[in-house]
Write a protein that holds these residues in place. Sequence first.
Motif, PDB file in Angstrom:
ATOM      1  N   VAL A   4      35.556  43.324  40.663  1.00  0.00           N
ATOM      2  CA  VAL A   4      36.096  42.553  41.504  1.00  0.00           C
ATOM      3  C   VAL A   4      37.330  41.910  40.841  1.00  0.00           C
ATOM      4  N   GLY A   5      38.674  42.142  41.467  1.00  0.00           N
ATOM      5  CA  GLY A   5      39.734  41.703  40.952  1.00  0.00           C
ATOM      6  C   GLY A   5      40.636  42.860  40.553  1.00  0.00           C
ATOM      7  N   GLY A   6      41.684  43.051  41.007  1.00  0.00           N
ATOM      8  CA  GLY A   6      42.559  44.205  41.057  1.00  0.00           C
ATOM      9  C   GLY A   6      43.997  43.736  40.287  1.00  0.00           C
ATOM     10  N   VAL A  26      37.277  49.221  43.232  1.00  0.00           N
ATOM     11  CA  VAL A  26      38.146  47.730  42.771  1.00  0.00           C
ATOM     12  C   VAL A  26      38.213  47.238  44.200  1.00  0.00           C
ATOM     13  N   TYR A  27      37.991  45.776  44.072  1.00  0.00           N
ATOM     14  CA  TYR A  27      37.879  44.923  45.210  1.00  0.00           C
ATOM     15  C   TYR A  27      38.808  43.908  44.890  1.00  0.00           C
ATOM     16  N   GLU A  28      39.666  43.903  45.716  1.00  0.00           N
ATOM     17  CA  GLU A  28      41.128  42.869  45.314  1.00  0.00           C
ATOM     18  C   GLU A  28      41.232  41.826  46.448  1.00  0.00           C
ATOM     19  N   ALA A  39      56.758  38.388  35.086  1.00  0.00           N
ATOM     20  CA  ALA A  39      56.848  39.652  34.356  1.00  0.00           C
ATOM     21  C   ALA A  39      55.649  39.335  33.374  1.00  0.00           C
ATOM     22  N   VAL A  40      55.536  40.493  32.521  1.00  0.00           N
ATOM     23  CA  VAL A  40      54.359  40.655  31.582  1.00  0.00           C
ATOM     24  C   VAL A  40      55.081  41.316  30.184  1.00  0.00           C
ATOM     25  N   ALA A  41      54.826  40.789  28.946  1.00  0.00           N
ATOM     26  CA  ALA A  41      55.204  41.396  27.886  1.00  0.00           C
ATOM     27  C   ALA A  41      53.926  42.147  27.302  1.00  0.00           C
ATOM     28  N   GLY A 121      42.533  43.322  50.425  1.00  0.00           N
ATOM     29  CA  GLY A 121      41.862  42.302  51.301  1.00  0.00           C
ATOM     30  C   GLY A 121      40.485  42.123  51.041  1.00  0.00           C
ATOM     31  N   HIS A 122      39.949  42.472  50.105  1.00  0.00           N
ATOM     32  CA  HIS A 122      38.414  42.098  50.064  1.00  0.00           C
ATOM     33  C   HIS A 122      38.234  40.846  49.058  1.00  0.00           C
ATOM     34  N   ARG A 123      37.817  39.841  49.376  1.00  0.00           N
ATOM     35  CA  ARG A 123      37.773  38.649  48.721  1.00  0.00           C
ATOM     36  C   ARG A 123      36.151  38.401  48.373  1.00  0.00           C
ATOM     37  N   GLY A 151      33.263  41.126  36.758  1.00  0.00           N
ATOM     38  CA  GLY A 151      34.235  40.221  37.221  1.00  0.00           C
ATOM     39  C   GLY A 151      35.496  40.215  36.430  1.00  0.00           C
ATOM     40  N   ALA A 152      36.535  40.886  37.109  1.00  0.00           N
ATOM     41  CA  ALA A 152      38.050  40.764  36.499  1.00  0.00           C
ATOM     42  C   ALA A 152      38.677  39.982  37.490  1.00  0.00           C
ATOM     43  N   ASP A 153      38.192  39.010  37.956  1.00  0.00           N
ATOM     44  CA  ASP A 153      38.888  37.929  38.649  1.00  0.00           C
ATOM     45  C   ASP A 153      39.550  36.917  38.395  1.00  0.00           C
ATOM     46  N   GLY A 154      40.133  36.939  37.014  1.00  0.00           N
ATOM     47  CA  GLY A 154      41.105  35.918  36.451  1.00  0.00           C
ATOM     48  C   GLY A 154      40.535  34.605  36.290  1.00  0.00           C
ATOM     49  N   HIS A 207      61.860  33.920  26.564  1.00  0.00           N
ATOM     50  CA  HIS A 207      62.243  34.943  27.397  1.00  0.00           C
ATOM     51  C   HIS A 207      62.541  36.440  26.923  1.00  0.00           C
ATOM     52  N   TYR A 208      62.581  37.291  27.734  1.00  0.00           N
ATOM     53  CA  TYR A 208      62.707  38.686  27.443  1.00  0.00           C
ATOM     54  C   TYR A 208      63.336  39.612  28.484  1.00  0.00           C
ATOM     55  N   PRO A 209      63.775  40.805  28.250  1.00  0.00           N
ATOM     56  CA  PRO A 209      64.329  41.471  29.291  1.00  0.00           C
ATOM     57  C   PRO A 209      63.413  42.293  29.937  1.00  0.00           C
ATOM     58  N   PHE A 218      61.794  34.462  32.050  1.00  0.00           N
ATOM     59  CA  PHE A 218      61.565  33.354  31.253  1.00  0.00           C
ATOM     60  C   PHE A 218      60.451  32.498  31.608  1.00  0.00           C
ATOM     61  N   LEU A 219      59.988  31.929  30.736  1.00  0.00           N
ATOM     62  CA  LEU A 219      58.787  30.885  30.644  1.00  0.00           C
ATOM     63  C   LEU A 219      59.235  29.695  29.976  1.00  0.00           C
ATOM     64  N   ALA A 220      59.360  28.403  30.486  1.00  0.00           N
ATOM     65  CA  ALA A 220      60.014  27.585  29.935  1.00  0.00           C
ATOM     66  C   ALA A 220      58.835  26.238  29.838  1.00  0.00           C
ATOM     67  N   LEU A 285      35.432  40.178  32.441  1.00  0.00           N
ATOM     68  CA  LEU A 285      36.564  40.789  31.557  1.00  0.00           C
ATOM     69  C   LEU A 285      37.837  39.716  31.890  1.00  0.00           C
ATOM     70  N   GLY A 286      38.580  39.877  30.639  1.00  0.00           N
ATOM     71  CA  GLY A 286      39.747  39.594  30.997  1.00  0.00           C
ATOM     72  C   GLY A 286      39.793  37.722  31.024  1.00  0.00           C
ATOM     73  N   ASP A 287      40.957  37.282  31.994  1.00  0.00           N
ATOM     74  CA  ASP A 287      40.896  35.751  31.932  1.00  0.00           C
ATOM     75  C   ASP A 287      39.647  35.197  32.497  1.00  0.00           C
ATOM     76  N   GLY A 299      47.374  37.359  26.898  1.00  0.00           N
ATOM     77  CA  GLY A 299      46.472  37.444  28.045  1.00  0.00           C
ATOM     78  C   GLY A 299      46.096  38.738  28.652  1.00  0.00           C
ATOM     79  N   ALA A 300      47.167  39.442  29.125  1.00  0.00           N
ATOM     80  CA  ALA A 300      47.257  40.615  29.767  1.00  0.00           C
ATOM     81  C   ALA A 300      46.502  41.616  28.548  1.00  0.00           C
ATOM     82  N   ASN A 301      47.212  41.577  27.477  1.00  0.00           N
ATOM     83  CA  ASN A 301      46.996  42.519  26.541  1.00  0.00           C
ATOM     84  C   ASN A 301      45.305  42.637  25.801  1.00  0.00           C
ATOM     85  N   GLN A 302      44.714  41.455  25.989  1.00  0.00           N
ATOM     86  CA  GLN A 302      43.599  40.889  25.658  1.00  0.00           C
ATOM     87  C   GLN A 302      42.586  41.602  26.882  1.00  0.00           C
TER      88      GLN A 302
HETATM   89  C1  FAD Z   1      53.083  31.821  32.744  1.00  0.00           C
HETATM   90  C2  FAD Z   1      52.323  32.836  32.287  1.00  0.00           C
HETATM   91  C3  FAD Z   1      52.901  34.147  31.345  1.00  0.00           C
HETATM   92  C4  FAD Z   1      52.194  35.091  30.836  1.00  0.00           C
HETATM   93  N1  FAD Z   1      52.735  36.076  30.064  1.00  0.00           N
HETATM   94  C5  FAD Z   1      51.938  36.880  29.352  1.00  0.00           C
HETATM   95  C6  FAD Z   1      52.611  38.006  28.656  1.00  0.00           C
HETATM   96  O1  FAD Z   1      53.813  38.055  28.386  1.00  0.00           O
HETATM   97  N2  FAD Z   1      51.877  38.945  27.917  1.00  0.00           N
HETATM   98  C7  FAD Z   1      50.372  38.989  28.326  1.00  0.00           C
HETATM   99  O2  FAD Z   1      49.519  39.743  27.714  1.00  0.00           O
HETATM  100  N3  FAD Z   1      49.722  37.811  28.970  1.00  0.00           N
HETATM  101  C8  FAD Z   1      50.589  36.837  29.661  1.00  0.00           C
HETATM  102  N4  FAD Z   1      49.862  35.960  30.542  1.00  0.00           N
HETATM  103  C9  FAD Z   1      48.563  36.068  30.767  1.00  0.00           C
HETATM  104  C10 FAD Z   1      48.380  37.282  31.788  1.00  0.00           C
HETATM  105  O3  FAD Z   1      48.801  36.996  32.903  1.00  0.00           O
HETATM  106  C11 FAD Z   1      46.732  37.152  32.097  1.00  0.00           C
HETATM  107  O4  FAD Z   1      46.214  36.800  31.017  1.00  0.00           O
HETATM  108  C12 FAD Z   1      46.326  38.514  32.855  1.00  0.00           C
HETATM  109  O5  FAD Z   1      46.952  38.449  34.006  1.00  0.00           O
HETATM  110  C13 FAD Z   1      44.777  38.343  32.764  1.00  0.00           C
HETATM  111  O6  FAD Z   1      44.461  39.569  33.555  1.00  0.00           O
HETATM  112  P1  FAD Z   1      43.076  39.507  34.376  1.00  0.00           P
HETATM  113  O7  FAD Z   1      43.071  41.010  34.857  1.00  0.00           O
HETATM  114  O8  FAD Z   1      42.075  39.050  33.559  1.00  0.00           O
HETATM  115  O9  FAD Z   1      43.359  38.732  35.620  1.00  0.00           O
HETATM  116  P2  FAD Z   1      44.678  38.310  36.697  1.00  0.00           P
HETATM  117  O10 FAD Z   1      45.560  39.368  36.334  1.00  0.00           O
HETATM  118  O11 FAD Z   1      44.723  37.150  37.071  1.00  0.00           O
HETATM  119  O12 FAD Z   1      43.905  39.185  37.892  1.00  0.00           O
HETATM  120  C14 FAD Z   1      42.611  38.847  38.698  1.00  0.00           C
HETATM  121  C15 FAD Z   1      42.623  39.400  39.952  1.00  0.00           C
HETATM  122  O13 FAD Z   1      41.321  39.124  40.776  1.00  0.00           O
HETATM  123  C16 FAD Z   1      41.850  38.698  42.017  1.00  0.00           C
HETATM  124  N5  FAD Z   1      40.926  37.892  42.619  1.00  0.00           N
HETATM  125  C17 FAD Z   1      40.662  36.776  42.194  1.00  0.00           C
HETATM  126  N6  FAD Z   1      39.373  35.971  42.830  1.00  0.00           N
HETATM  127  C18 FAD Z   1      38.969  37.167  43.416  1.00  0.00           C
HETATM  128  C19 FAD Z   1      37.998  37.341  44.447  1.00  0.00           C
HETATM  129  N7  FAD Z   1      36.956  36.323  44.912  1.00  0.00           N
HETATM  130  N8  FAD Z   1      37.824  38.487  45.079  1.00  0.00           N
HETATM  131  C20 FAD Z   1      38.590  39.469  44.850  1.00  0.00           C
HETATM  132  N9  FAD Z   1      39.628  39.559  44.100  1.00  0.00           N
HETATM  133  C21 FAD Z   1      39.957  38.120  43.365  1.00  0.00           C
HETATM  134  C22 FAD Z   1      43.111  37.958  41.991  1.00  0.00           C
HETATM  135  O14 FAD Z   1      43.942  38.190  43.324  1.00  0.00           O
HETATM  136  C23 FAD Z   1      44.160  38.595  41.084  1.00  0.00           C
HETATM  137  O15 FAD Z   1      44.449  40.095  41.302  1.00  0.00           O
HETATM  138  C24 FAD Z   1      50.837  34.960  31.157  1.00  0.00           C
HETATM  139  C25 FAD Z   1      50.184  33.883  31.764  1.00  0.00           C
HETATM  140  C26 FAD Z   1      50.916  33.152  32.445  1.00  0.00           C
HETATM  141  C27 FAD Z   1      50.376  31.884  33.076  1.00  0.00           C
END
Ligand code: FAD
Length: 384
Positions: A4-6, A26-28, A39-41, A121-123, A151-154, A207-209, A218-220, A285-287, A299-302
């Motif tokens: 769950v979560g792309g 994958v259901y996104e 962007a993401v680093a 389009g799958h929530r 659950g990779a749904d953030g 900030h980074y390119p 950038f993120l301020a 998994l993830g966030d 966050g993304a790297n983990q």
């Molecule tokens: C301002 C900011 C800057 C950042 N910069 C960096 C960086 O430079 N480097 C870095 O490593 N990390 C960075 N992060 C963190 C990073 O963005 C996240 O940690 C990362 O995206 C997490 O990945 P994820 O796959 O766990 O979740 P997400 O990328 O959030 O993906 C979750 C997905 O699940 C989908 N979803 C949610 N609920 C449902 C549902 N019910 N059904 C189906 N789909 C669903 C969402 O639409 C989304 O596509 C930053 C975060 C923020 C806020």
Amino acid sequence: MAIVGGGIGGLTLALSLQSRGIAADVYEQASGFHEVGAAVALSANGTRVLRDLGVGDRLDICSAVPTELIYRHWRDGRRLRAFEAGETYEKRFGAPYYGVHRADLQQILVAACDPERVHLGHRAVDLTEAADGVRLTFADGRAVTADVVVGADGVHSTVRSHITDTDTLRYSGTSGFRGLIPAEQLPNLPDPGAIQFWMGPGGHLLHYPIGGGELINFLAVRHEPETWPDSAWARPAPPEEIAAAFGGWHPAVVDMVTATSIHQRWALFTQDPSNRWHRGRVVLLGDAVHAMLPHHGQGANQSIEDAAVLAACLTEADGDDPSAALGRYERLRRTRTRQVQRSSWVASDLLHLPDGPEAEQRDRNLATIDETLDWIHGYDATAA
Ligand SMILES: Cc1cc2nc3c(=O)[nH]c(=O)nc-3n(C[C@H](O)[C@H](O)[C@H](O)COP(=O)(O)OP(=O)(O)OC[C@H]3O[C@@H](n4cnc5c(N)ncnc54)[C@H](O)[C@@H]3O)c2cc1C
């Protein structure tokens, strides 16, 4: 397998499983991968995994490699500490550092996955466990049954509520503004090819390119407001509010934050460390399980590290009872992600010190930042 979560974690997991011969859908919820202005680093601990999955060349084409990592004083812009990045970084860690547009990264991952297994389009709204698997229901009434649901749904995960009923989402007391600005619009910016932290009282700018280096992401961040009224990501922020937040800072900082067309203030949320990452046939998994402050860019790297480890554990899983494999994944990932989470909190406070003895001590300590990079960026999730 149903993911769950792309996002970055979910797609990396799908690709990792595919490379190990395990079918995963994958259901996104979103209808496409086109997030604007973000962007993401990616550091070596993430790019190492992505290279192993065969997407290194495509990533290389659409990413920028920062020339240096530079820490600067918020007002006069002096270089407090600088480290070579580029080839030196890659030699040291065995994989590159990239700045990449988030949608580009997602599209690269999707293109490498079996297209029939990525369902937009799958929530997901509900899941129930039965003897033969987990039934996953979507907002439009459709349903599927899977052996394992991830659950990779953030950060606002729906799947998490199946694992724990404790609400672990926490507003950090910090919020930010972000944007993508053409480098040519920033004549006051020194070293536009570098990744830079401008550190000042109650806030910082990072900030980074990205891409070919023609855009600066950038993120301020400001250490305010103290509370955030709800769990919404962002609220509108008029241009005057953004300008006022960085009034008196170096012209390069002011130029950057006032050039953004994204007039929003983003709340920075974290998850309190969770003692439970899985239950039955459902795992996080993830966030969804360890959202962290973005100050180590991790966050993304983990999430990518999680995906590599979870795929490896599932490869060895008992088909009838995956719980041992899910428990092993949790044990391998819990301490590591807690350490990075904790370190990102510490970084938040250090980046926001006012001028004075504490800030001077921090600046001297930056000489040993290499040690932090070693344990975070030097990590090899697949070997672990
Ligand atoms: C301002 C900011 C800057 C950042 N910069 C960096 C960086 O430079 N480097 C870095 O490593 N990390 C960075 N992060 C963190 C990073 O963005 C996240 O940690 C990362 O995206 C997490 O990945 P994820 O796959 O766990 O979740 P997400 O990328 O959030 O993906 C979750 C997905 O699940 C989908 N979803 C949610 N609920 C449902 C549902 N019910 N059904 C189906 N789909 C669903 C969402 O639409 C989304 O596509 C930053 C975060 C923020 C806020």
